[in-house]
Every structure is written in C-alpha cells, then in structure tokens.
Motif scaffolding. Structure first.
Motif, PDB file in Angstrom:
ATOM      1  N   LEU A  25      43.624  47.032  39.739  1.00 53.85           N
ATOM      2  CA  LEU A  25      43.026  46.299  38.199  1.00 53.85           C
ATOM      3  C   LEU A  25      41.908  45.275  38.347  1.00 53.85           C
ATOM      4  CD1 LEU A  25      45.060  47.464  34.718  1.00 53.85           C
ATOM      5  CD2 LEU A  25      44.146  48.812  36.313  1.00 53.85           C
ATOM      6  N   ARG A  26      42.748  43.954  38.773  1.00 51.27           N
ATOM      7  CA  ARG A  26      41.193  42.978  39.536  1.00 51.27           C
ATOM      8  C   ARG A  26      40.826  43.519  40.358  1.00 51.27           C
ATOM      9  NH1 ARG A  26      46.423  40.244  38.703  1.00 51.27           N
ATOM     10  NH2 ARG A  26      46.646  40.017  40.740  1.00 51.27           N
ATOM     11  N   LEU A  28      39.497  46.574  41.427  1.00 61.96           N
ATOM     12  CA  LEU A  28      38.626  47.115  40.536  1.00 61.96           C
ATOM     13  C   LEU A  28      37.504  46.888  39.974  1.00 61.96           C
ATOM     14  CD1 LEU A  28      40.823  49.765  39.441  1.00 61.96           C
ATOM     15  CD2 LEU A  28      38.560  50.160  41.199  1.00 61.96           C
ATOM     16  N   ARG A  29      37.812  45.467  39.173  1.00 65.25           N
ATOM     17  CA  ARG A  29      36.682  45.170  38.198  1.00 65.25           C
ATOM     18  C   ARG A  29      35.775  44.042  38.952  1.00 65.25           C
ATOM     19  NH1 ARG A  29      41.658  44.474  34.291  1.00 65.25           N
ATOM     20  NH2 ARG A  29      42.254  42.324  35.545  1.00 65.25           N
ATOM     21  N   GLU A  30      36.932  43.415  39.743  1.00 59.52           N
ATOM     22  CA  GLU A  30      36.536  41.827  40.469  1.00 59.52           C
ATOM     23  C   GLU A  30      35.419  42.056  41.655  1.00 59.52           C
ATOM     24  OE1 GLU A  30      39.665  38.879  41.009  1.00 59.52           O
ATOM     25  OE2 GLU A  30      39.879  39.087  38.419  1.00 59.52           O
ATOM     26  N   HIS A  32      35.001  45.659  43.608  1.00 59.47           N
ATOM     27  CA  HIS A  32      34.578  46.620  42.949  1.00 59.47           C
ATOM     28  C   HIS A  32      33.351  46.990  41.815  1.00 59.47           C
ATOM     29  CE1 HIS A  32      36.707  49.524  46.003  1.00 59.47           C
ATOM     30  NE2 HIS A  32      37.793  48.514  45.778  1.00 59.47           N
ATOM     31  N   ARG A  33      33.877  45.996  41.369  1.00 51.04           N
ATOM     32  CA  ARG A  33      32.617  45.661  40.017  1.00 51.04           C
ATOM     33  C   ARG A  33      32.332  47.155  39.402  1.00 51.04           C
ATOM     34  NH1 ARG A  33      28.559  41.006  41.664  1.00 51.04           N
ATOM     35  NH2 ARG A  33      30.061  39.549  41.871  1.00 51.04           N
ATOM     36  N   ARG A  35      32.295  50.688  37.110  1.00 49.69           N
ATOM     37  CA  ARG A  35      32.507  51.159  35.191  1.00 49.69           C
ATOM     38  C   ARG A  35      32.795  52.161  35.634  1.00 49.69           C
ATOM     39  NH1 ARG A  35      29.051  46.762  33.316  1.00 49.69           N
ATOM     40  NH2 ARG A  35      28.324  45.713  35.096  1.00 49.69           N
ATOM     41  N   LEU A  57      38.112  52.008  32.268  1.00 45.17           N
ATOM     42  CA  LEU A  57      38.694  51.027  32.671  1.00 45.17           C
ATOM     43  C   LEU A  57      39.071  49.792  31.895  1.00 45.17           C
ATOM     44  CD1 LEU A  57      39.928  49.011  35.632  1.00 45.17           C
ATOM     45  CD2 LEU A  57      36.741  48.647  35.399  1.00 45.17           C
ATOM     46  N   ASP A  58      40.367  49.406  31.844  1.00 46.22           N
ATOM     47  CA  ASP A  58      40.797  48.033  31.256  1.00 46.22           C
ATOM     48  C   ASP A  58      41.255  47.361  31.449  1.00 46.22           C
ATOM     49  OD1 ASP A  58      43.124  48.954  29.882  1.00 46.22           O
ATOM     50  OD2 ASP A  58      42.122  50.621  28.485  1.00 46.22           O
ATOM     51  N   ASP A  59      41.584  46.358  30.634  1.00 45.90           N
ATOM     52  CA  ASP A  59      42.348  45.249  30.821  1.00 45.90           C
ATOM     53  C   ASP A  59      44.627  45.952  31.551  1.00 45.90           C
ATOM     54  OD1 ASP A  59      40.485  43.465  31.217  1.00 45.90           O
ATOM     55  OD2 ASP A  59      41.586  42.450  28.891  1.00 45.90           O
ATOM     56  N   ALA A  62      43.777  51.980  34.654  1.00 42.72           N
ATOM     57  CA  ALA A  62      42.822  52.648  35.085  1.00 42.72           C
ATOM     58  C   ALA A  62      42.483  53.997  35.315  1.00 42.72           C
ATOM     59  CB  ALA A  62      42.055  51.986  36.484  1.00 42.72           C
TER      60      ALA A  62
END
Length: 237
Positions: A25-26, A28-30, A32-33, A35, A57-59, A62
C-alpha cells in the motif's frame, strides 16, 4: 515502472484483487503515486503478468479490476549462484540485485573469511530474505521466487553438496588472480562461486579447483561483492 506483485490469496476472483499488505500500500501511494482509475502492471506470485485498473486505495486496502494475467515472466538465468555470506547490509542489496537479474537458485555459504556473527543477523530470517527477493522481483517485473539455501559449513558443502551441483553444470570460481578471464555470453547451465570480502583462502581455492571448478577473474580491480556479482552475471549471460 515496476511490478505490483500480488500474493495468490489477494485474488478474490479471476477479475478482482484486494491488497491489504502495508508495504504494498505504501508502495502504491509513495512510489507509483497511484490514484483510482490508473492502470498498472500486476503479477501473481509464481504466476502470470498483466494489467489491472486501480479501483480503490486508502490506508487499509487497495482493490484492482484485473485483465487476464497470462503473460509469462522474463526467462531465468541458467545459473546457480554460490555466494560466500556477505555482511548483512551487503546481503540485502545483493539478494535484490541478483533476483532482479534472474537468478533462481542461490546458496549462501560459510567460508574462512566470513564472520561467524553474520549467521546471527536478522537479515537471514526467512521473512527478511523473502522481502528482499520480492523487491528484486518487483523491480524486474518477475513473479518467480528464487530458492535460497544456507550452507554453514564449507567442508560439508565441498564434500556432500558440490558434486551434485556440478553434475550437468559448468563450475566457475570467480577469484582474483585466476588464469582465465570471465567468459562472455554463455548459455550452458552454470554454477558460479563468489567469495567474501577478501576472497577465498588458498586452501578453499585449491579444493574448489580440485572438485572441477574453473578459475576465472574480472581483471585487476578488486570489487565489492555486490559489484562483482552483478558484473559477473552481466558478462556471463
């Protein structure tokens, strides 16, 4: 962009995957950024590769709508790497590098110049090794994990394991001062042995050569283990 590697249990159906692993998850967020609505390259551990659309996608999780994940991973290198156990920080990087390059069989070996304390490192815990292998797979868009074997005794390895590993393989002992330069572009099954910082001791070199290994070198420069292994694999294959 690297691969989103899914565990088989993440598949809820042929067309839906749910990811709850915090590291992924991190990522994906950090990294790949990502959405919702983005299309990303996905792979199933030990399975195929394809595309998927990020739905949510949330904390905590996904979800992905999957296309057919039916593309094969890249081909493996025809090599079994026998590596004298490096210091822990170097081990982590080396595992990631050789996995990304396509090595599927790795033996970590004790030799005279390997510090005994290295065998007590948390980096040798199965979970840590698995994580470094996964990072290498994600980098290279691969899905097939290498097998890692720990050999804590040089003589038992020499006498009990090495003959079987050399059966059907060309044994190459990478060590400074050997007579032959590292060959290029080979395709035959190979056993590649690489020593620790400081190299194998003379007795170890003698016994490995007696067992049927060919001594090779990379030139006059003395390289760190992680650099030497990468250079050897790139030149050989």
């Amino acid at each position: 962009m690297n691969l989103i590697l899914l565990a088989p249990e993440a598949l809820e159906s042929d067309r839906l995957a749910r990811v709850t692993d915090p590291r992924r998850l991190r990522h994906l967020r950090e990294v790949h950024r990502a959405r919702p609505g983005d299309r990303l390259t996905l792979g199933i551990m030990e399975g195929g590769i394809g595309q998927g659309e990020l739905l949510t996608l949330d904390d905590h999780e996904a979800t992905f709508a999957l296309d057919a994940l039916d593309q094969p991973p890249p081909p493996a290198l025809p090599v079994h790497l026998v590596l004298a156990l490096p210091r822990p920080r170097m081990l982590a990087r080396t595992l990631e590098h050789v996995t990304a390059l396509g090595v599927k069989q790795i033996t970590l070996l004790h030799t005279r110049r390997v510090e005994k304390s290295y065998w007590m490192s948390p980096e040798l815990e199965p979970e840590k090794i698995h994580r470094h292998l996964e990072l290498g797979l994600e980098q290279a868009r691969d899905t097939r994990l290498p097998a890692v074997t720990l050999e804590k005794g040089f003589r038992p390895f020499l006498e009990d394991r090495l003959p079987g590993l050399l059966a059907g393989r060309r044994g190459l002992l990478a060590h400074p001062g050997m007579a032959a330069a590292c060959p290029r572009g080979i395709e035959t099954p190979t056993l590649l042995l690489v020593g620790p910082e400081g190299g194998f001791i003379p007795w170890e070199v003698e016994k490995l050569l007696e067992a049927g290994c060919e001594g090779i070198h990379l030139g006059p420069r003395i390289l760190r283990v992680e650099t030497a292994v990468t250079a050897l694999l790139a030149r050989l294959f």
